[in-house]
Motif scaffolding. Structure first.
Motif, short mmCIF file in Angstrom:
data_model
loop_
_atom_site.label_atom_id
_atom_site.label_comp_id
_atom_site.label_asym_id
_atom_site.label_seq_id
_atom_site.Cartn_x
_atom_site.Cartn_y
_atom_site.Cartn_z
N LEU A 148 23.80 9.03 -9.43
CA LEU A 148 24.56 7.90 -8.89
C LEU A 148 24.53 6.71 -9.85
CD1 LEU A 148 26.18 6.58 -6.65
CD2 LEU A 148 24.02 6.01 -5.51
N ALA A 149 23.40 6.49 -10.50
CA ALA A 149 23.31 5.38 -11.47
C ALA A 149 24.29 5.59 -12.62
CB ALA A 149 21.89 5.26 -12.00
N GLY A 150 24.44 6.84 -13.06
CA GLY A 150 25.41 7.11 -14.12
C GLY A 150 26.83 6.87 -13.67
N LEU A 151 27.16 7.29 -12.45
CA LEU A 151 28.50 7.06 -11.91
C LEU A 151 28.78 5.57 -11.75
CD1 LEU A 151 28.95 9.86 -9.22
CD2 LEU A 151 30.47 9.38 -11.15
N ARG A 152 27.79 4.83 -11.27
CA ARG A 152 28.00 3.40 -11.07
C ARG A 152 28.25 2.69 -12.40
NH1 ARG A 152 23.58 2.47 -6.21
NH2 ARG A 152 25.09 2.70 -4.51
N LEU A 153 27.64 3.17 -13.46
CA LEU A 153 27.93 2.58 -14.77
C LEU A 153 29.37 2.87 -15.17
CD1 LEU A 153 26.98 1.06 -17.26
CD2 LEU A 153 26.15 3.23 -18.19
N VAL A 187 23.58 4.67 -23.94
CA VAL A 187 22.15 4.40 -23.70
C VAL A 187 21.89 2.90 -23.68
CG1 VAL A 187 19.83 4.64 -24.65
CG2 VAL A 187 21.37 6.61 -24.62
N GLU A 188 22.47 2.16 -24.61
CA GLU A 188 22.25 0.71 -24.67
C GLU A 188 22.79 0.03 -23.42
OE1 GLU A 188 24.09 -0.42 -28.30
OE2 GLU A 188 22.54 0.52 -29.57
N ARG A 189 23.99 0.42 -22.97
CA ARG A 189 24.56 -0.17 -21.75
C ARG A 189 23.70 0.15 -20.54
NH1 ARG A 189 30.39 1.68 -20.64
NH2 ARG A 189 30.04 0.32 -18.84
N PHE A 190 23.24 1.38 -20.46
CA PHE A 190 22.42 1.78 -19.31
C PHE A 190 21.10 1.04 -19.30
CE2 PHE A 190 19.54 4.33 -16.82
CZ PHE A 190 20.31 4.72 -15.75
N GLU A 191 20.46 0.95 -20.45
CA GLU A 191 19.15 0.28 -20.51
C GLU A 191 19.27 -1.20 -20.19
OE1 GLU A 191 17.79 1.30 -24.43
OE2 GLU A 191 16.64 3.02 -23.68
N ARG A 192 20.38 -1.84 -20.59
CA ARG A 192 20.57 -3.25 -20.24
C ARG A 192 20.67 -3.43 -18.73
NH1 ARG A 192 24.24 -3.41 -24.67
NH2 ARG A 192 26.01 -3.24 -23.23
N GLY A 193 21.31 -2.49 -18.05
CA GLY A 193 21.50 -2.63 -16.62
C GLY A 193 20.32 -2.16 -15.79
N GLU A 194 19.65 -1.09 -16.23
CA GLU A 194 18.61 -0.47 -15.41
C GLU A 194 17.19 -0.71 -15.92
OE1 GLU A 194 19.11 1.03 -12.56
OE2 GLU A 194 21.28 0.84 -12.63
N GLY A 195 17.05 -1.11 -17.18
CA GLY A 195 15.72 -1.36 -17.72
C GLY A 195 14.94 -0.11 -17.99
N ARG A 196 15.60 1.01 -18.12
CA ARG A 196 14.93 2.27 -18.44
C ARG A 196 15.91 3.17 -19.18
NH1 ARG A 196 16.74 6.37 -15.38
NH2 ARG A 196 17.87 5.87 -13.46
N ALA A 252 0.82 -1.21 0.00
CA ALA A 252 0.00 0.00 0.00
C ALA A 252 0.85 1.25 0.00
CB ALA A 252 -0.91 0.01 1.23
N ALA A 253 2.18 1.10 0.05
CA ALA A 253 3.07 2.25 0.13
C ALA A 253 3.17 2.94 -1.22
CB ALA A 253 4.45 1.80 0.59
N ALA A 254 3.81 4.15 -1.18
CA ALA A 254 4.02 4.90 -2.41
C ALA A 254 4.99 4.13 -3.31
CB ALA A 254 4.61 6.27 -2.07
N PRO A 255 4.99 4.41 -4.61
CA PRO A 255 5.89 3.69 -5.51
C PRO A 255 7.35 3.87 -5.10
CG PRO A 255 4.27 4.99 -6.73
CD PRO A 255 4.16 5.38 -5.29
N MET A 256 8.16 2.85 -5.41
CA MET A 256 9.57 2.93 -5.07
C MET A 256 10.24 3.98 -5.95
SD MET A 256 10.22 0.82 -2.69
CE MET A 256 11.98 0.61 -2.81
N PRO A 257 11.32 4.64 -5.43
CA PRO A 257 12.08 5.58 -6.24
C PRO A 257 12.85 4.84 -7.33
CG PRO A 257 13.18 5.18 -4.15
CD PRO A 257 11.86 4.47 -4.09
N PRO A 258 13.50 5.59 -8.22
CA PRO A 258 14.15 4.92 -9.35
C PRO A 258 15.15 3.84 -8.98
CG PRO A 258 14.08 7.30 -9.67
CD PRO A 258 13.58 7.03 -8.29
N PHE A 259 15.85 3.99 -7.85
CA PHE A 259 16.84 3.01 -7.47
C PHE A 259 16.50 2.45 -6.10
CE2 PHE A 259 19.40 3.70 -11.06
CZ PHE A 259 19.20 5.03 -11.37
#
Length: 586
Positions: free
Chosen positions: A270-275, A501-510, A178-185
């Motif tokens: 942070l997602a960009g840095l982790r990539l 973009v292709e590398r990021f989408e493979r890892g994050e699905g967005r 019932a909680a709010a949607p999860m944040p992107p990460f």
């Protein structure tokens, strides 16, 4: 399976070729023994100095993990909370892959000491997932003590990010579904500790991983409780460790708002840095500023004390950048800014993110050269973002030799559409050809649509905030042809951008945004310098100045004071954002 159990089979297999007592660790160094004695007496300052001396002198790996943990604990007692967090990161780098209840618990205590309650709860949740029933009971006291201190905003935030049912229950939150949607990460699940060989003593049991057990709970636990794990001392000979292969000592830190109102943007960066650090995650040190300039300054000071950190990426907000830039310059710590605030660059401070001035110059040049516009108007929200962009645009128009025929501010988030349309009609009588609206896409589109209803020939110009096709589409075809700039366009034809973009989408699905792209480029540039042999702050600064042109998520040019970033000219048409031409240098 517990480490001591694994060892029994291992020792049985190796007994024929293992010298007697070869499994026992060597005697600890003098500095380590001195630190332990001082800590036991409650003399935390000399204890911290002795632990640091031990860790800086190529320590025996059998005692380094305990020394790092004890150093963080001593720093906590000295109320050096930021320094304690840096030390805990050092511990993580020394033994990557290990997960300890006490380490996460102490991290939560240190975060709470800095007043960051949400970050503390996140760390305690990590500890909970590893803890046994007795440890969970003590953690519950910590969590329960923080519950009445949460503000409404913090309560809403933890409702989004905490996933463990028992922790949510301790905070009085509803069922996760019932909680709010999860944040992107989302918080990653904590993996089970790997099975490792450990030292087994016949005379006394080993203390798991050399970390201290949780102390008994007390009724006096308050806003800044004593650190979890502050009592039972284990004999040094009983310390169990995993000894990994030595990792790189050169590290990059980031200062991002991973909690607070800007957490979504911080998590994206942070997602960009982790990539960028995907194949060397141990080189990236992550710090949550909560968006608070004072906390950012304290964290930067703590990072300055860690000689293995050769550069820092961040922050995002101008208010933090204004505090950190002079501090980094004074401490001679390279800082790669992700904020749009201009005028902060120095010898050790580099502008990485696209600035407002760069956007305004690019947009005015395109309007003048391609659209043949010479008379501009500006409608802007009367806030920091709108006012700064309006001034940058006016300056760019003057530099182009064109003219501004009118400007008008409106209430942020609540523009008077009729008044705005009336002002633009008056300017149109004075020869207005193009209107600049530096606002978020939804608001800007509403204003633009009102203007275009009566003046379909006026060109519409916007900022990177317009790069949101879904928001613009609510205005319909009436704003077709609107032009704006951005430092990143996910559908660009540039090869390096497509690869990112292709590398990021493979890892994050967005799909990534400009926040991920700019952080990735900063991380990629630093990784290249380190790979080329840069191991000190001075070397990083020298090589950043001569970096030259390189391709990352975007196209960049290393210059003194920052990166010249190629910007894209984008256009909205029929519900889609399209690239007018591949990005060109701004």
């Amino acid at each position: 399976m517990k480490p001591a159990i694994t060892l029994i089979a291992l020792l049985a297999a190796l007994s024929a070729c293992t010298p007697p007592a070869a499994h026992l660790p060597p005697a600890p160094a003098h500095a380590f023994r001195r630190a332990e004695d001082a800590f036991a007496r409650g003399a935390y300052e000399p204890a911290a100095a002795a632990y640091r001396q031990f860790l800086n002198s190529t320590p025996d790996p059998a005692y380094a993990p305990r020394a790092a943990y004890q150093l963080a604990l001593a720093q906590y007692h000295l109320q050096q909370y930021g320094a304690a967090l840096v030390t805990l990161d050092e511990l993580k780098q020394r033994v990557p892959g290990q997960q300890w209840v006490q380490v996460y618990a102490l991290r939560g205590d240190a975060e709470l000491g800095l007043g960051r309650r949400v970050a503390a709860l996140l760390a305690w949740e990590e500890a909970w997932q590893l803890a046994g029933p007795a440890e969970q009971a003590r953690l519950q006291n910590r969590i329960g003590a923080v519950r009445p201190q949460l503000t409404d905003d913090e309560r809403a935030e933890v409702s989004e990010v905490l996933v463990t049912a028992a922790v949510r229950e301790a905070l009085g939150l509803g069922d996760l579904m019932a909680a709010a949607p999860m944040p992107p990460f989302e918080i990653a699940a904590v993996p089970a500790p790997p099975e490792v060989a450990a030292v087994e003593e016949e005379s006394e049991p080993a203390v798991t991983n050399g970390a201290e057990p949780l102390p008994p709970a007390t009724e006096e636990e308050a806003a800044v409780p004593p650190a979890l794990g502050d009592e039972a001392e284990a004999p040094p000979e009983a310390v169990e460790v995993a000894v990994p292969a030595p990792g790189p000592t050169t590290k990059i830190a980031c200062l991002l708002p991973l909690t607070g109102v800007d957490r979504a943007y911080g998590q994206r960066a942070l997602a960009g840095l982790r990539l960028a650090f995907a194949d060397a995650p141990e080189q990236l040190v992550v710090r949550d500023t909560g968006g608070d300039p004072a906390s950012s300054a304290e964290l930067l000071q703590a990072l300055h004390q860690d000689s293995s950190v050769v550069a820092v990426v961040g922050p995002l907000r101008s208010s933090e950048a204004e505090v950190l830039a002079p501090l980094a310059e004074r401490e001679r710590l390279p800082l790669l800014l992700l904020s749009q605030r201009e005028g902060l660059a120095g010898r050790f401070v580099f502008q990485v993110a696209m600035t407002r001035g760069q956007q305004a110059e690019m947009l005015v040049r395109y309007a003048a050269d391609t659209l043949k516009v010479q008379r501009f108007g500006v409608l802007y929200p009367e806030d920091g973002y709108g006012s700064a962009f309006a001034q940058a645009f006016i300056d760019a128009v003057a530099a182009q030799g064109a003219s501004v025929v009118g400007t008008q501010a409106y209430e942020p988030g609540n523009p008077d559409l009729a008044a705005a349309a009336g002002a633009v009609r008056r300017w149109h009588q004075a020869g207005l050809q193009a209107l600049f609206i530096p606002d978020a896409a939804a608001t800007a589109a509403a204003v633009a649509a009102q203007v275009r209803e009566g003046l379909p020939d006026v060109a519409l110009l916007g900022t990177e905030s317009w790069n949101d096709a879904a928001a613009l589409s609510r205005a319909g075809d009436v704003i077709n042809g609107a032009v704006f700039t951005d430092a990143f366009f996910a559908s660009s034809t540039r090869a390096s951008t497509r690869e990112f973009v292709e590398r990021f989408e493979r890892g994050e699905g967005r799909q990534p945004t400009v926040f991920e792209a700019q952080a990735f480029d900063a991380g990629l540039a630093l990784r290249r310098l380190i790979a080329g042999g840069a191991t000190s702050r001075e070397q990083i600064v020298g090589q950043l100045n001569g970096l030259g042109r390189f391709e990352g998520a975007g196209q960049l040019q290393g210059t003194p004071g920052g990166f010249g970033r190629a910007l894209s000219i984008l256009r909205y048409r029929d519900g889609q954002v399209e690239e007018v031409a591949p990005a060109t240098d701004g």
